[in-house]
Design a protein around this motif. Structure first.
Motif, PDB file in Angstrom:
ATOM      1  N   SER A 116     -59.774 -16.433 -13.179  1.00 46.14           N
ATOM      2  CA  SER A 116     -59.148 -16.229 -14.479  1.00 46.14           C
ATOM      3  C   SER A 116     -58.667 -17.562 -15.044  1.00 46.14           C
ATOM      4  O   SER A 116     -58.360 -18.490 -14.309  1.00 46.14           O
ATOM      5  CB  SER A 116     -57.971 -15.264 -14.359  1.00 46.14           C
ATOM      6  N   MET A 117     -58.631 -17.634 -16.362  1.00 47.55           N
ATOM      7  CA  MET A 117     -58.214 -18.863 -17.036  1.00 47.55           C
ATOM      8  C   MET A 117     -56.711 -18.862 -17.262  1.00 47.55           C
ATOM      9  O   MET A 117     -56.147 -17.868 -17.695  1.00 47.55           O
ATOM     10  CB  MET A 117     -58.929 -18.986 -18.381  1.00 47.55           C
ATOM     11  N   ILE A 118     -56.071 -19.972 -16.943  1.00 47.46           N
ATOM     12  CA  ILE A 118     -54.649 -20.147 -17.217  1.00 47.46           C
ATOM     13  C   ILE A 118     -54.535 -21.023 -18.455  1.00 47.46           C
ATOM     14  O   ILE A 118     -55.039 -22.134 -18.484  1.00 47.46           O
ATOM     15  CB  ILE A 118     -53.916 -20.800 -16.037  1.00 47.46           C
ATOM     16  N   ARG A 119     -53.924 -20.508 -19.480  1.00 46.78           N
ATOM     17  CA  ARG A 119     -53.792 -21.262 -20.728  1.00 46.78           C
ATOM     18  C   ARG A 119     -52.569 -22.157 -20.737  1.00 46.78           C
ATOM     19  O   ARG A 119     -52.538 -23.159 -21.415  1.00 46.78           O
ATOM     20  CB  ARG A 119     -53.738 -20.300 -21.899  1.00 46.78           C
ATOM     21  N   GLY A 120     -51.549 -21.799 -19.996  1.00 50.52           N
ATOM     22  CA  GLY A 120     -50.351 -22.620 -19.973  1.00 50.52           C
ATOM     23  C   GLY A 120     -49.334 -22.079 -18.993  1.00 50.52           C
ATOM     24  O   GLY A 120     -49.325 -20.898 -18.682  1.00 50.52           O
ATOM     25  N   LEU A 121     -48.504 -22.962 -18.510  1.00 45.30           N
ATOM     26  CA  LEU A 121     -47.404 -22.614 -17.622  1.00 45.30           C
ATOM     27  C   LEU A 121     -46.155 -23.286 -18.145  1.00 45.30           C
ATOM     28  O   LEU A 121     -46.225 -24.336 -18.778  1.00 45.30           O
ATOM     29  CB  LEU A 121     -47.661 -23.133 -16.198  1.00 45.30           C
ATOM     30  N   ARG A 122     -45.025 -22.692 -17.845  1.00 45.93           N
ATOM     31  CA  ARG A 122     -43.761 -23.316 -18.205  1.00 45.93           C
ATOM     32  C   ARG A 122     -42.844 -23.249 -17.010  1.00 45.93           C
ATOM     33  O   ARG A 122     -42.801 -22.248 -16.303  1.00 45.93           O
ATOM     34  CB  ARG A 122     -43.110 -22.589 -19.374  1.00 45.93           C
ATOM     35  N   GLY A 123     -42.131 -24.306 -16.782  1.00 43.93           N
ATOM     36  CA  GLY A 123     -41.160 -24.331 -15.703  1.00 43.93           C
ATOM     37  C   GLY A 123     -39.964 -25.149 -16.126  1.00 43.93           C
ATOM     38  O   GLY A 123     -40.026 -25.903 -17.094  1.00 43.93           O
ATOM     39  N   ALA A 124     -38.892 -24.987 -15.421  1.00 47.80           N
ATOM     40  CA  ALA A 124     -37.685 -25.760 -15.717  1.00 47.80           C
ATOM     41  C   ALA A 124     -36.980 -26.076 -14.414  1.00 47.80           C
ATOM     42  O   ALA A 124     -37.069 -25.321 -13.447  1.00 47.80           O
ATOM     43  CB  ALA A 124     -36.758 -24.974 -16.639  1.00 47.80           C
ATOM     44  N   THR A 125     -36.294 -27.188 -14.420  1.00 51.39           N
ATOM     45  CA  THR A 125     -35.549 -27.598 -13.236  1.00 51.39           C
ATOM     46  C   THR A 125     -34.333 -28.391 -13.676  1.00 51.39           C
ATOM     47  O   THR A 125     -34.173 -28.700 -14.851  1.00 51.39           O
ATOM     48  CB  THR A 125     -36.438 -28.430 -12.277  1.00 51.39           C
ATOM     49  N   THR A 126     -33.512 -28.739 -12.730  1.00 53.31           N
ATOM     50  CA  THR A 126     -32.327 -29.538 -12.992  1.00 53.31           C
ATOM     51  C   THR A 126     -32.297 -30.697 -12.008  1.00 53.31           C
ATOM     52  O   THR A 126     -32.444 -30.480 -10.801  1.00 53.31           O
ATOM     53  CB  THR A 126     -31.046 -28.692 -12.814  1.00 53.31           C
ATOM     54  N   ALA A 127     -32.117 -31.894 -12.507  1.00 50.27           N
ATOM     55  CA  ALA A 127     -31.948 -33.058 -11.641  1.00 50.27           C
ATOM     56  C   ALA A 127     -30.487 -33.117 -11.201  1.00 50.27           C
ATOM     57  O   ALA A 127     -29.587 -32.864 -12.002  1.00 50.27           O
ATOM     58  CB  ALA A 127     -32.338 -34.337 -12.373  1.00 50.27           C
ATOM     59  N   SER A 128     -30.276 -33.450  -9.951  1.00 52.03           N
ATOM     60  CA  SER A 128     -28.911 -33.464  -9.416  1.00 52.03           C
ATOM     61  C   SER A 128     -28.061 -34.597  -9.988  1.00 52.03           C
ATOM     62  O   SER A 128     -26.836 -34.521  -9.982  1.00 52.03           O
ATOM     63  CB  SER A 128     -28.941 -33.565  -7.888  1.00 52.03           C
ATOM     64  N   SER A 129     -28.729 -35.645 -10.489  1.00 55.28           N
ATOM     65  CA  SER A 129     -28.012 -36.764 -11.104  1.00 55.28           C
ATOM     66  C   SER A 129     -28.983 -37.569 -11.954  1.00 55.28           C
ATOM     67  O   SER A 129     -30.201 -37.365 -11.892  1.00 55.28           O
ATOM     68  CB  SER A 129     -27.373 -37.663 -10.036  1.00 55.28           C
ATOM     69  N   ASN A 130     -28.461 -38.479 -12.735  1.00 58.21           N
ATOM     70  CA  ASN A 130     -29.294 -39.323 -13.586  1.00 58.21           C
ATOM     71  C   ASN A 130     -29.731 -40.566 -12.817  1.00 58.21           C
ATOM     72  O   ASN A 130     -29.320 -41.686 -13.105  1.00 58.21           O
ATOM     73  CB  ASN A 130     -28.546 -39.710 -14.864  1.00 58.21           C
ATOM     74  N   THR A 131     -30.560 -40.324 -11.802  1.00 56.54           N
ATOM     75  CA  THR A 131     -31.133 -41.420 -11.019  1.00 56.54           C
ATOM     76  C   THR A 131     -32.634 -41.216 -10.939  1.00 56.54           C
ATOM     77  O   THR A 131     -33.129 -40.092 -11.064  1.00 56.54           O
ATOM     78  CB  THR A 131     -30.563 -41.470  -9.586  1.00 56.54           C
ATOM     79  N   LYS A 132     -33.346 -42.295 -10.721  1.00 54.64           N
ATOM     80  CA  LYS A 132     -34.798 -42.215 -10.583  1.00 54.64           C
ATOM     81  C   LYS A 132     -35.173 -41.257  -9.454  1.00 54.64           C
ATOM     82  O   LYS A 132     -36.036 -40.395  -9.629  1.00 54.64           O
ATOM     83  CB  LYS A 132     -35.366 -43.612 -10.316  1.00 54.64           C
TER      84      LYS A 132
END
Length: 84
Positions: A2-18
């Motif tokens: 089957s064809m996947i047209r798009g995915l969406r995900g979200a996350t949170t970084a624990s801090s503003n570091t690389k």
């Protein structure tokens, strides 16, 4: 297959570091690929958005360097801050 047209995900970084941004991005992308049973060769592009407080690294760099997404079109964007 089957064809996947798009995915969406979200996350949170624990801090503003690389490191924190790279770890959160890598974890999210690995999860999306695994849970949806797709190969990197099937991914045409990915768009990453971050809030104003995250400016220590580009999430797309985590995909390129950490996961080897060399042939995937990647773009980093900043989310709008709308009052209220």
């Amino acid at each position: 297959m089957s064809m996947i047209r798009g995915l969406r995900g979200a996350t949170t970084a624990s801090s503003n570091t690389k490191l924190a941004i790279f770890e959160a991005t890598k974890e999210l992308l690995e999860s999306l690929v695994k849970e949806n049973q797709i190969g990197v060769e099937s991914i045409a592009s990915a768009i990453f958005t971050v809030t104003d407080d995250l400016n220590a690294a580009f999430p797309a760099t985590a995909a390129r360097l950490g996961l080897g997404w060399q042939d995937v079109g990647l773009m980093d964007l900043r989310q709008m801050t709308v009052p209220g």
